[in-house]
Design a protein around this motif. Structure first.
Motif, mmCIF file in Angstrom:
data_model
loop_
_atom_site.group_PDB
_atom_site.id
_atom_site.type_symbol
_atom_site.label_atom_id
_atom_site.label_comp_id
_atom_site.label_asym_id
_atom_site.label_seq_id
_atom_site.Cartn_x
_atom_site.Cartn_y
_atom_site.Cartn_z
ATOM 1 N N GLU A 160 0.844 -1.195 0.000
ATOM 2 C CA GLU A 160 0.000 0.000 0.000
ATOM 3 C C GLU A 160 0.881 1.247 0.000
ATOM 4 O O GLU A 160 0.603 2.224 0.683
ATOM 5 C CB GLU A 160 -0.922 0.017 1.234
ATOM 6 N N GLN A 161 1.959 1.250 -0.803
ATOM 7 C CA GLN A 161 2.946 2.343 -0.748
ATOM 8 C C GLN A 161 2.343 3.735 -0.986
ATOM 9 O O GLN A 161 2.795 4.704 -0.396
ATOM 10 C CB GLN A 161 4.076 2.091 -1.739
ATOM 11 N N ASP A 162 1.331 3.836 -1.835
ATOM 12 C CA ASP A 162 0.792 5.168 -2.140
ATOM 13 C C ASP A 162 -0.291 5.595 -1.170
ATOM 14 O O ASP A 162 -0.821 6.700 -1.255
ATOM 15 C CB ASP A 162 0.231 5.192 -3.566
ATOM 16 N N ASN A 163 -0.656 4.682 -0.258
ATOM 17 C CA ASN A 163 -1.756 5.004 0.661
ATOM 18 C C ASN A 163 -1.313 5.386 2.061
ATOM 19 O O ASN A 163 -1.984 6.162 2.738
ATOM 20 C CB ASN A 163 -2.704 3.804 0.766
ATOM 21 N N VAL A 164 -0.159 4.846 2.514
ATOM 22 C CA VAL A 164 0.156 4.968 3.945
ATOM 23 C C VAL A 164 0.330 6.404 4.445
ATOM 24 O O VAL A 164 -0.192 6.749 5.510
ATOM 25 C CB VAL A 164 1.357 4.092 4.377
ATOM 26 N N GLY A 179 -5.688 -0.269 5.228
ATOM 27 C CA GLY A 179 -4.684 0.749 4.940
ATOM 28 C C GLY A 179 -4.816 1.325 3.547
ATOM 29 O O GLY A 179 -3.885 1.935 3.025
ATOM 30 N N ASP A 180 -5.968 1.145 2.908
ATOM 31 C CA ASP A 180 -6.092 1.555 1.508
ATOM 32 C C ASP A 180 -6.989 2.782 1.322
ATOM 33 O O ASP A 180 -7.447 3.046 0.206
ATOM 34 C CB ASP A 180 -6.620 0.387 0.671
ATOM 35 N N LEU A 181 -7.264 3.485 2.427
ATOM 36 C CA LEU A 181 -8.080 4.708 2.397
ATOM 37 C C LEU A 181 -9.549 4.439 2.064
ATOM 38 O O LEU A 181 -10.309 5.358 1.811
ATOM 39 C CB LEU A 181 -7.537 5.736 1.396
ATOM 40 N N GLN A 182 -9.970 3.155 2.070
ATOM 41 C CA GLN A 182 -11.390 2.880 1.826
ATOM 42 C C GLN A 182 -12.206 3.147 3.090
ATOM 43 O O GLN A 182 -13.380 3.480 3.008
ATOM 44 C CB GLN A 182 -11.590 1.438 1.345
ATOM 45 N N ARG A 223 -8.347 4.122 -4.370
ATOM 46 C CA ARG A 223 -7.710 5.037 -5.329
ATOM 47 C C ARG A 223 -6.384 4.496 -5.836
ATOM 48 O O ARG A 223 -6.074 4.504 -7.001
ATOM 49 C CB ARG A 223 -7.509 6.409 -4.693
ATOM 50 N N TYR A 224 -5.562 4.016 -4.904
ATOM 51 C CA TYR A 224 -4.233 3.524 -5.298
ATOM 52 C C TYR A 224 -4.083 2.046 -4.949
ATOM 53 O O TYR A 224 -4.617 1.579 -3.961
ATOM 54 C CB TYR A 224 -3.134 4.314 -4.570
ATOM 55 N N GLY A 225 -3.322 1.341 -5.744
ATOM 56 C CA GLY A 225 -3.039 -0.063 -5.456
ATOM 57 C C GLY A 225 -4.211 -0.970 -5.818
ATOM 58 O O GLY A 225 -5.245 -0.509 -6.266
ATOM 59 N N LYS A 226 -3.985 -2.271 -5.609
ATOM 60 C CA LYS A 226 -5.006 -3.248 -6.011
ATOM 61 C C LYS A 226 -5.588 -3.977 -4.805
ATOM 62 O O LYS A 226 -4.939 -4.104 -3.774
ATOM 63 C CB LYS A 226 -4.358 -4.302 -6.933
ATOM 64 N N SER A 227 -6.806 -4.493 -4.970
ATOM 65 C CA SER A 227 -7.398 -5.342 -3.935
ATOM 66 C C SER A 227 -6.615 -6.644 -3.849
ATOM 67 O O SER A 227 -6.142 -7.160 -4.847
ATOM 68 C CB SER A 227 -8.850 -5.638 -4.266
ATOM 69 N N LYS A 228 -6.465 -7.169 -2.618
ATOM 70 C CA LYS A 228 -5.666 -8.366 -2.432
ATOM 71 C C LYS A 228 -6.496 -9.644 -2.466
ATOM 72 O O LYS A 228 -5.965 -10.740 -2.352
ATOM 73 C CB LYS A 228 -4.907 -8.295 -1.088
ATOM 74 N N TYR A 229 -7.811 -9.484 -2.585
ATOM 75 C CA TYR A 229 -8.652 -10.673 -2.543
ATOM 76 C C TYR A 229 -9.470 -10.830 -3.819
ATOM 77 O O TYR A 229 -10.198 -9.932 -4.209
ATOM 78 C CB TYR A 229 -9.587 -10.612 -1.330
ATOM 79 N N GLY A 230 -9.334 -11.982 -4.490
ATOM 80 C CA GLY A 230 -10.085 -12.241 -5.710
ATOM 81 C C GLY A 230 -11.209 -13.230 -5.466
ATOM 82 O O GLY A 230 -11.680 -13.385 -4.339
ATOM 83 N N VAL A 231 -11.637 -13.935 -6.530
ATOM 84 C CA VAL A 231 -12.763 -14.868 -6.384
ATOM 85 C C VAL A 231 -12.426 -16.073 -5.514
ATOM 86 O O VAL A 231 -13.317 -16.670 -4.914
ATOM 87 C CB VAL A 231 -13.267 -15.410 -7.759
ATOM 88 N N GLU A 232 -11.129 -16.415 -5.421
ATOM 89 C CA GLU A 232 -10.765 -17.596 -4.633
ATOM 90 C C GLU A 232 -11.179 -17.449 -3.164
ATOM 91 O O GLU A 232 -11.289 -18.428 -2.442
ATOM 92 C CB GLU A 232 -9.263 -17.904 -4.758
ATOM 93 N N ARG A 233 -11.452 -16.197 -2.764
ATOM 94 C CA ARG A 233 -11.854 -15.995 -1.377
ATOM 95 C C ARG A 233 -13.210 -16.635 -1.085
ATOM 96 O O ARG A 233 -13.543 -16.902 0.065
ATOM 97 C CB ARG A 233 -11.891 -14.506 -1.036
ATOM 98 N N LEU A 234 -14.031 -16.880 -2.124
ATOM 99 C CA LEU A 234 -15.360 -17.437 -1.893
ATOM 100 C C LEU A 234 -15.272 -18.850 -1.328
ATOM 101 O O LEU A 234 -15.907 -19.170 -0.326
ATOM 102 C CB LEU A 234 -16.175 -17.432 -3.189
#
Ligand code: UDP
Ligand code: MG
Length: 305
Positions: free
Chosen positions: A12-16, A93-96, A198-209
């Protein structure tokens, strides 16, 4: 120390630093002593470097950095262990999550709740995330009986006693409200404002289901049967043996009256049911042995006079 804020971060380099300044604004305005604990979950971008810069400037920022990516639940546990506040917050930590909600959480804690869970009422995530999440939350409410709408919301506030009594690993952070409720604590929720990433990517995809579903079974099992596994496996075993025995008795009677039962499908069913039944009971007994070899206290004392 009044407040600890724990923030697990993985790339999360651009968020911290943005999050840090937003948090500082809110925390300074409510005039309580605080610390921010960033847990770097093995990031491989510049997150740790940014955190070190922040820590140099502001000593109320503490940083724990993992040797590799151990997952959000472990990051939260590490943060809990380091924290000194009497109210402990966790947030993404992603400003959401919006720091301006902090006073609302504190107010709700003041009403007597031990854990206050955020509820991203209007959620700014893709449909592929929000739809399954609604379904899972419904399932979780039905299966674990905990009445929160957004179990996996990263924004939560805990009283100190709660964090001293939870142990999670893997991806069990999704079910913290159920685990906390099972310990006998009061769990409440408030609606929180949510922002798009806004910055960076989500760390959880469909495999989380799939993982989430398996974890739901785990949570149901550990919250109910960790200390008495035979109560789970035993009834299944007894029922199976009973059915097998009834089928066997019926066949025995036929053997005497008609004879020649050697190739009857029911004979195989009967044997199968009895063997499986014995195995279920053995499994339960093995579970009991394991539970007895680890005689941990699993109760929480609310008050002592
Ligand atoms: N996170 C973490 N370790 C991981 C995955 C995620 O510490 O292995 C952190 C991530 O950096 C973020 C928070 O957990 O601060 C929530 O993750 P994310 O925003 O990717 O989840 P989403 O909001 O998409 O469900
Ligand atoms: Mg997010």
């Amino acid at each position: 120390m009044d407040i600890s804020i724990i923030i697990p971060v993985y790339n999360e380099q651009d968020n911290v630093s943005l999050l840090h300044s937003e948090l500082k604004k809110v925390l300074n305005s409510i005039k309580k002593s605080y610390e921010m604990i960033f847990v770097d979950d093995g990031s491989n971008d510049n997150t740790l470097k940014r955190l070190e810069e922040l820590n140099r400037k502001d000593k109320r920022i503490r940083v724990v950095s993992f040797a590799r990516n151990f997952g959000k639940a472990s990051a939260l546990m590490a943060g809990f262990k380091e924290s000194k506040g009497s109210i402990i917050f966790t947030m993404d930590g992603d400003l959401q999550d919006d720091p301006k909600e902090i006073p609302n959480f504190i107010k709700k804690i003041g009403e007597g709740y031990d854990l206050v869970n955020g509820w991203k009422f209007v959620r700014h995530d893709p449909l592929g995330k929000t739809m399954p999440s609604k379904f899972f939350n419904f399932l979780t409410r039905k299966i674990t009986g905990v009445n929160v709408h957004d179990s996996n919301c990263g924004f939560k506030a805990y009283k100190r006693q709660v964090i001293q009594n939870i142990k999670i690993h893997g991806e069990l952070h999704r079910y913290i409200p159920s685990i906390v409720r099972w310990k006998g604590f009061r769990v409440g929720e408030i609606k929180v404002e949510h922002h798009p990433r806004r910055y960076g990517k989500s760390k959880y995809g469909v495999e989380r289901l799939m993982k989430g579903f398996l974890d739901l079974i785990t949570v149901r099992f550990i919250t109910k049967y960790t200390r008495r596994p035979l109560h789970f496996f035993g009834p299944i075993g007894i029922l199976s043996i009973l059915l097998g025995f009834i089928a066997g008795a019926y066949l025995t009677w036929q053997w005497f009256t008609i004879g020649g039962i050697g190739n009857r499908p029911m004979l195989f069913l009967s044997v199968l049911l009895i063997v499986v039944g014995v195995q279920f009971i053995s499994l339960g007994l093995l579970g009991e042995m394991i539970a007895n070899m680890n005689p941990k206290e699993d109760y929480v004392i609310k008050k002592k006079l």
